[in-house]
Design a protein around this motif. Structure first.
Motif, short mmCIF file in Angstrom:
data_model
loop_
_atom_site.label_atom_id
_atom_site.label_comp_id
_atom_site.label_asym_id
_atom_site.label_seq_id
_atom_site.Cartn_x
_atom_site.Cartn_y
_atom_site.Cartn_z
N GLU A 187 -5.06 5.80 -8.09
CA GLU A 187 -4.88 5.93 -6.64
C GLU A 187 -6.19 5.66 -5.90
O GLU A 187 -6.21 5.00 -4.86
CB GLU A 187 -4.36 7.32 -6.29
CG GLU A 187 -2.91 7.55 -6.64
CD GLU A 187 -2.35 8.76 -5.93
OE1 GLU A 187 -2.08 8.66 -4.71
OE2 GLU A 187 -2.19 9.81 -6.57
N ALA A 229 -9.22 0.67 0.79
CA ALA A 229 -8.39 0.65 2.01
C ALA A 229 -9.05 1.45 3.13
O ALA A 229 -9.04 1.01 4.29
CB ALA A 229 -7.00 1.20 1.70
N TRP A 236 -5.18 10.13 2.06
CA TRP A 236 -6.36 9.42 1.61
C TRP A 236 -7.55 10.35 1.46
O TRP A 236 -8.24 10.35 0.43
CB TRP A 236 -6.69 8.29 2.57
CG TRP A 236 -5.71 7.15 2.56
CD1 TRP A 236 -4.50 7.10 1.91
CD2 TRP A 236 -5.87 5.89 3.21
NE1 TRP A 236 -3.90 5.90 2.14
CE2 TRP A 236 -4.71 5.14 2.93
CE3 TRP A 236 -6.85 5.35 4.02
CZ2 TRP A 236 -4.53 3.83 3.42
CZ3 TRP A 236 -6.68 4.05 4.51
CH2 TRP A 236 -5.54 3.31 4.21
N THR A 291 2.31 2.27 -3.26
CA THR A 291 1.37 2.72 -4.28
C THR A 291 1.01 4.18 -4.13
O THR A 291 0.70 4.86 -5.09
CB THR A 291 0.07 1.87 -4.20
OG1 THR A 291 0.44 0.49 -4.26
CG2 THR A 291 -0.87 2.19 -5.34
N LEU A 292 1.07 4.69 -2.92
CA LEU A 292 0.57 6.02 -2.64
C LEU A 292 1.69 7.05 -2.68
O LEU A 292 2.79 6.81 -2.20
CB LEU A 292 -0.10 6.06 -1.27
CG LEU A 292 -1.26 5.07 -1.09
CD1 LEU A 292 -1.86 5.23 0.28
CD2 LEU A 292 -2.30 5.23 -2.16
N MET A 325 0.84 -1.20 0.00
CA MET A 325 0.00 0.00 0.00
C MET A 325 0.87 1.25 0.00
O MET A 325 0.65 2.16 -0.78
CB MET A 325 -0.92 -0.01 1.21
CG MET A 325 -1.85 1.19 1.30
SD MET A 325 -3.08 1.16 0.00
CE MET A 325 -3.96 -0.32 0.43
N LYS A 369 -8.60 3.78 -6.72
CA LYS A 369 -8.93 2.35 -6.71
C LYS A 369 -8.21 1.60 -5.60
O LYS A 369 -8.65 0.53 -5.17
CB LYS A 369 -8.58 1.73 -8.06
CG LYS A 369 -9.52 2.15 -9.18
CD LYS A 369 -9.14 1.52 -10.51
CE LYS A 369 -10.11 1.91 -11.62
NZ LYS A 369 -9.74 1.33 -12.93
N VAL A 370 -7.12 2.17 -5.10
CA VAL A 370 -6.40 1.58 -3.97
C VAL A 370 -6.88 2.18 -2.65
O VAL A 370 -7.13 1.47 -1.68
CB VAL A 370 -4.88 1.79 -4.14
CG1 VAL A 370 -4.13 1.29 -2.91
CG2 VAL A 370 -4.39 1.10 -5.40
#
Length: 412
Positions: free
Chosen positions: A183, A190, A164, A4-5, A1, A185-186
């Motif tokens: 982003e 979460a 987020w 990815t961010l 995670m 989609k993740v």
């Protein structure tokens, strides 16, 4: 995670000529709105119409049968298909969901929320060595911390709630480019999983906290409708997406407006030092009138509607088009806002449309009114508040978002 961010709260904004053009456009907007209010109050740009006058903006916001909110498609992505009232029309489910949240987000909370925000801001300012960055180090830090605490949603162990919430806000209201969608989609699942984990953990081991989640779980245990896990999760997520990303945009902009007006800044400081919180709130909300959250809010035109019927500028708005309710223009319309170019911290409440109007008026309006000025109060109480040296002392933006503003002061 974490791989990815992006590790920064704001994504890179436009650069070069595009950035200059955007700054020019934003600077020119007040003049453009002034001309439109006088010459063409409801202009059309392709399939988009713009309401620029105070009465017309309020009519758009108040007429939900003709002008619907456009938020549902992106909210479905964010919420995993669960409905959230921000995207609903005037229906029984809308009113039931709002009423359920009104039972757990209480007016009695406002004094302690204001005091909590002031204490958090004071701790940050007191630790600063005569200079502070207002956007991230002060306002964003305070906002996400106090709202996370109040809602019962702590920072996720494998992510940053500031990132987020801000990404999801940007997707919902500002942009939908491929990189941002990737982003989302993740991040969206979460955050849903994080909130669901909090629901389950708090239900399994109740404690003495009196936050919004605790109140929801208490009503759930009593069998009250409106508090299923999905409904609680969706509401809390909606509050995180729609709430804390906004103060880091508007409060630094308000501070910038105060810095541009030395006498006004002195008045705001006097109010802060005298603990006249009502007057200080007047200074901050009036400063926001000169640089609000956005130029306006879009609405989908659901059926043919004559806007401003019976006036000389009445215009038929056809179904299928879009209308922008330009509240930034409306709040400078001299027909309803006396002396609109004068800074007046004692204006009447109806002269502002910061938080919308009608069915979809901001759910968190009262929290904003109780806390926004308190984020600046400890800073304004300091002596010799001024811009920091150089370009850092002037507000910069990344697209729609305030990016950085350094303010200097004499340490206590």
């Amino acid at each position: 995670m974490s791989d990815t961010l992006t590790p920064t709260v704001l994504r890179p904004g436009p650069r070069g000529f595009k950035a200059v053009l955007m700054r020019w456009a934003m600077a020119a907007m007040p003049l453009a709105f002034r001309l439109l209010r006088r010459l063409r109050p409801i202009p059309r740009f392709g399939k988009t119409y713009v309401a620029t006058l105070y009465d017309d903006v309020r009519e758009v916001f108040a007429t939900d049968t003709a002008f619907g909110v456009p938020y549902a498609p992106k909210l479905e992505v964010i919420m995993g298909g669960e409905p959230f009232f921000l995207g609903m029309a005037d229906t029984p489910p809308y009113h039931a969901d709002v009423a359920a949240m009104r039972r757990v987000v209480l007016a009695d909370d406002l004094p302690r929320l204001g005091a909590r925000v002031e204490a958090m801001a004071e701790a940050i300012v007191a630790a600063a060595p005569g200079q502070i960055e207002v956007v991230d180090a002060l306002v964003r830090k305070v906002t996400f911390d106090f709202l996370g605490e109040y809602l019962g949603v702590p920072a996720p162990p494998q992510g940053d709630l500031r990132i987020w919430g801000t990404r999801l806000f940007e997707y919902q209201f500002v942009a939908s480019d491929a990189a941002l969608v990737a982003e989302v989609k993740v991040i969206a699942p979460a955050l849903r999983d994080h909130i669901q984990h909090q629901i389950e953990a708090r239900r399994a081991m109740p404690d003495s906290r009196d936050d919004v989640l605790a109140r929801c779980l208490k009503l759930q245990a009593q069998g009250e409708p409106g508090y299923s896990d999905a409904q609680i999760r969706t509401a809390l997520m909606g509050f995180i997406v729609g709430g804390p990303p906004q103060p880091p945009m508007v409060v630094p902009q308000a501070m910038e407006q105060l810095l541009r007006r030395p006498k006004t800044l002195a008045g705001a400081q006097a109010a802060a030092r005298a603990d006249d919180d009502a007057l200080l709130a007047g200074y901050v909300i009036e400063a926001m009138r000169f640089d609000p959250l956005a130029p306006g809010l879009p609405r989908m035109v659901l059926k043919d509607w004559t806007l401003a019927a019976g006036t000389r500028h009445a215009r038929l708005i056809p179904a299928g088009s879009t209308i922008l309710a330009a509240f930034a223009s409306a709040m400078r319309d001299g027909r309803r806002v006396p002396n609109p170019e004068m800074f007046d911290p004692r204006r009447l409440p109806h002269e502002y449309i910061h938080f919308g109007h009608g069915l979809h008026q901001c759910f968190g309006e009262h929290i904003n009114r109780a806390t926004l000025h308190m984020m600046l109060k400890p800073l304004l109480r300091r002596a010799n508040v001024r811009r920091a040296a150089g370009s850092a002392g002037h507000l910069t933006k990344q697209g729609a978002f305030a990016e950085r503003l350094m303010v200097a002061f004499d340490p206590a």
